[in-house]
Design an enzyme around this catalytic site. Structure first.
Site, PDB file in Angstrom:
ATOM      1  N   ASN A  88       0.855  -1.179   0.000  1.00  0.00           N
ATOM      2  CA  ASN A  88       0.000   0.000   0.000  1.00  0.00           C
ATOM      3  C   ASN A  88       0.896   1.235   0.000  1.00  0.00           C
ATOM      4  O   ASN A  88       1.811   1.341   0.834  1.00  0.00           O
ATOM      5  CB  ASN A  88      -0.905  -0.001   1.230  1.00  0.00           C
ATOM      6  CG  ASN A  88      -1.892  -1.159   1.204  1.00  0.00           C
ATOM      7  OD1 ASN A  88      -2.371  -1.534   0.146  1.00  0.00           O
ATOM      8  ND2 ASN A  88      -2.185  -1.725   2.365  1.00  0.00           N
ATOM      9  N   VAL A  97       1.219   2.761   7.894  1.00  0.00           N
ATOM     10  CA  VAL A  97       2.524   2.789   8.582  1.00  0.00           C
ATOM     11  C   VAL A  97       3.576   3.247   7.564  1.00  0.00           C
ATOM     12  O   VAL A  97       3.803   2.574   6.548  1.00  0.00           O
ATOM     13  CB  VAL A  97       2.894   1.398   9.151  1.00  0.00           C
ATOM     14  CG1 VAL A  97       4.298   1.438   9.759  1.00  0.00           C
ATOM     15  CG2 VAL A  97       1.877   0.953  10.200  1.00  0.00           C
ATOM     16  N   HIS A 101       6.557  -1.949   3.585  1.00  0.00           N
ATOM     17  CA  HIS A 101       6.289  -3.330   4.000  1.00  0.00           C
ATOM     18  C   HIS A 101       5.491  -4.029   2.910  1.00  0.00           C
ATOM     19  O   HIS A 101       4.640  -3.427   2.262  1.00  0.00           O
ATOM     20  CB  HIS A 101       5.542  -3.389   5.338  1.00  0.00           C
ATOM     21  CG  HIS A 101       4.359  -2.483   5.410  1.00  0.00           C
ATOM     22  ND1 HIS A 101       4.471  -1.117   5.591  1.00  0.00           N
ATOM     23  CD2 HIS A 101       3.036  -2.735   5.304  1.00  0.00           C
ATOM     24  CE1 HIS A 101       3.274  -0.579   5.603  1.00  0.00           C
ATOM     25  NE2 HIS A 101       2.379  -1.534   5.428  1.00  0.00           N
ATOM     26  N   HIS A 103       2.795  -6.871   2.408  1.00  0.00           N
ATOM     27  CA  HIS A 103       1.842  -7.777   3.056  1.00  0.00           C
ATOM     28  C   HIS A 103       1.919  -9.127   2.333  1.00  0.00           C
ATOM     29  O   HIS A 103       1.881  -9.176   1.097  1.00  0.00           O
ATOM     30  CB  HIS A 103       0.407  -7.263   2.918  1.00  0.00           C
ATOM     31  CG  HIS A 103       0.131  -5.971   3.629  1.00  0.00           C
ATOM     32  ND1 HIS A 103      -0.493  -5.919   4.854  1.00  0.00           N
ATOM     33  CD2 HIS A 103       0.381  -4.688   3.288  1.00  0.00           C
ATOM     34  CE1 HIS A 103      -0.624  -4.655   5.228  1.00  0.00           C
ATOM     35  NE2 HIS A 103      -0.107  -3.882   4.289  1.00  0.00           N
TER      36      HIS A 103
HETATM   37  P1  5GP Z   1      -0.535  -0.522   5.742  1.00  0.00           P
HETATM   38  O1  5GP Z   1      -1.957  -0.132   6.033  1.00  0.00           O
HETATM   39  O2  5GP Z   1       0.410   0.620   6.053  1.00  0.00           O
HETATM   40  O3  5GP Z   1      -0.302  -1.103   4.380  1.00  0.00           O
HETATM   41  O4  5GP Z   1      -0.212  -1.717   6.711  1.00  0.00           O
HETATM   42  C1  5GP Z   1       0.172  -1.555   8.033  1.00  0.00           C
HETATM   43  C2  5GP Z   1      -0.065  -2.869   8.709  1.00  0.00           C
HETATM   44  O5  5GP Z   1       0.657  -2.877   9.917  1.00  0.00           O
HETATM   45  C3  5GP Z   1      -1.529  -3.120   9.049  1.00  0.00           C
HETATM   46  O6  5GP Z   1      -1.966  -4.324   8.442  1.00  0.00           O
HETATM   47  C4  5GP Z   1      -1.525  -3.209  10.575  1.00  0.00           C
HETATM   48  O7  5GP Z   1      -2.425  -4.179  11.068  1.00  0.00           O
HETATM   49  C5  5GP Z   1      -0.085  -3.555  10.884  1.00  0.00           C
HETATM   50  N1  5GP Z   1       0.391  -3.091  12.167  1.00  0.00           N
HETATM   51  C6  5GP Z   1       0.209  -1.851  12.699  1.00  0.00           C
HETATM   52  N2  5GP Z   1       0.810  -1.764  13.895  1.00  0.00           N
HETATM   53  C7  5GP Z   1       1.400  -2.968  14.115  1.00  0.00           C
HETATM   54  C8  5GP Z   1       2.172  -3.481  15.200  1.00  0.00           C
HETATM   55  O8  5GP Z   1       2.462  -2.817  16.201  1.00  0.00           O
HETATM   56  N3  5GP Z   1       2.596  -4.775  15.099  1.00  0.00           N
HETATM   57  C9  5GP Z   1       2.304  -5.541  14.003  1.00  0.00           C
HETATM   58  N4  5GP Z   1       2.780  -6.792  14.011  1.00  0.00           N
HETATM   59  N5  5GP Z   1       1.587  -5.081  12.966  1.00  0.00           N
HETATM   60  C10 5GP Z   1       1.129  -3.812  13.024  1.00  0.00           C
END
Ligand code: 5GP
Length: 115
Positions: A88, A97, A101, A103
């Site tokens: 994303n 975040v 990363h 997924h």
């Molecule tokens: P994004 O929305 O930025 O693509 O994905 C961020 C991901 O990080 C989300 O799926 C969310 O659940 C995960 N996430 C957020 N905070 C933490 C955390 O403290 N630990 C872990 N393991 N995952 C997290």
């Protein structure tokens, strides 16, 4: 230096995570809010804010992460059944975040197109 991202804190063992895989360039751990039976995040140890800000100097790290996916998904037990990789990027992409990363989602049939 700016404040560390959540994933840098995981990398530095400042917040806990279920770590699946780690080497000198990247770390992989379970997502805290899984969207599929298997949902892991593969993260570069270097701070790269998002794929849209990656540069040529990140080529080795990014290639390394991609090439580790067969091994990681084999370990997760989803290599044969299939899986989806998602990055994303930015607001419309749903990024929450600001640390790159990938997924890794699997363990059930995934719908297409995504919402
Ligand atoms: P994004 O929305 O930025 O693509 O994905 C961020 C991901 O990080 C989300 O799926 C969310 O659940 C995960 N996430 C957020 N905070 C933490 C955390 O403290 N630990 C872990 N393991 N995952 C997290």
């Amino acid at each position: 230096m700016d404040e560390k991202s959540i994933f840098e804190k995981v990398r530095d063992r400042e917040i806990p995570a279920d770590i699946i895989y780690e080497d000198e360039l990247c770390i992989c751990f379970n997502d805290i809010a899984p969207q599929a039976p298997m949902h892991a995040l593969l993260v570069p140890k270097k701070r790269i804010q998002r794929i849209g800000l990656a540069s040529t100097s990140d080529s080795e790290i990014l290639g390394h992460m991609m090439i580790k996916i067969p091994e990681i998904t084999e370990f997760l037990g989803i290599a044969k059944s299939g899986y989806r990789l998602v990055i994303n990027n930015g607001e419309d992409g749903g990024e929450t975040v600001p640390h790159l990363h990938i997924h890794i989602l699997g363990g059930r049939p995934l719908l297409w197109p995504p919402g």
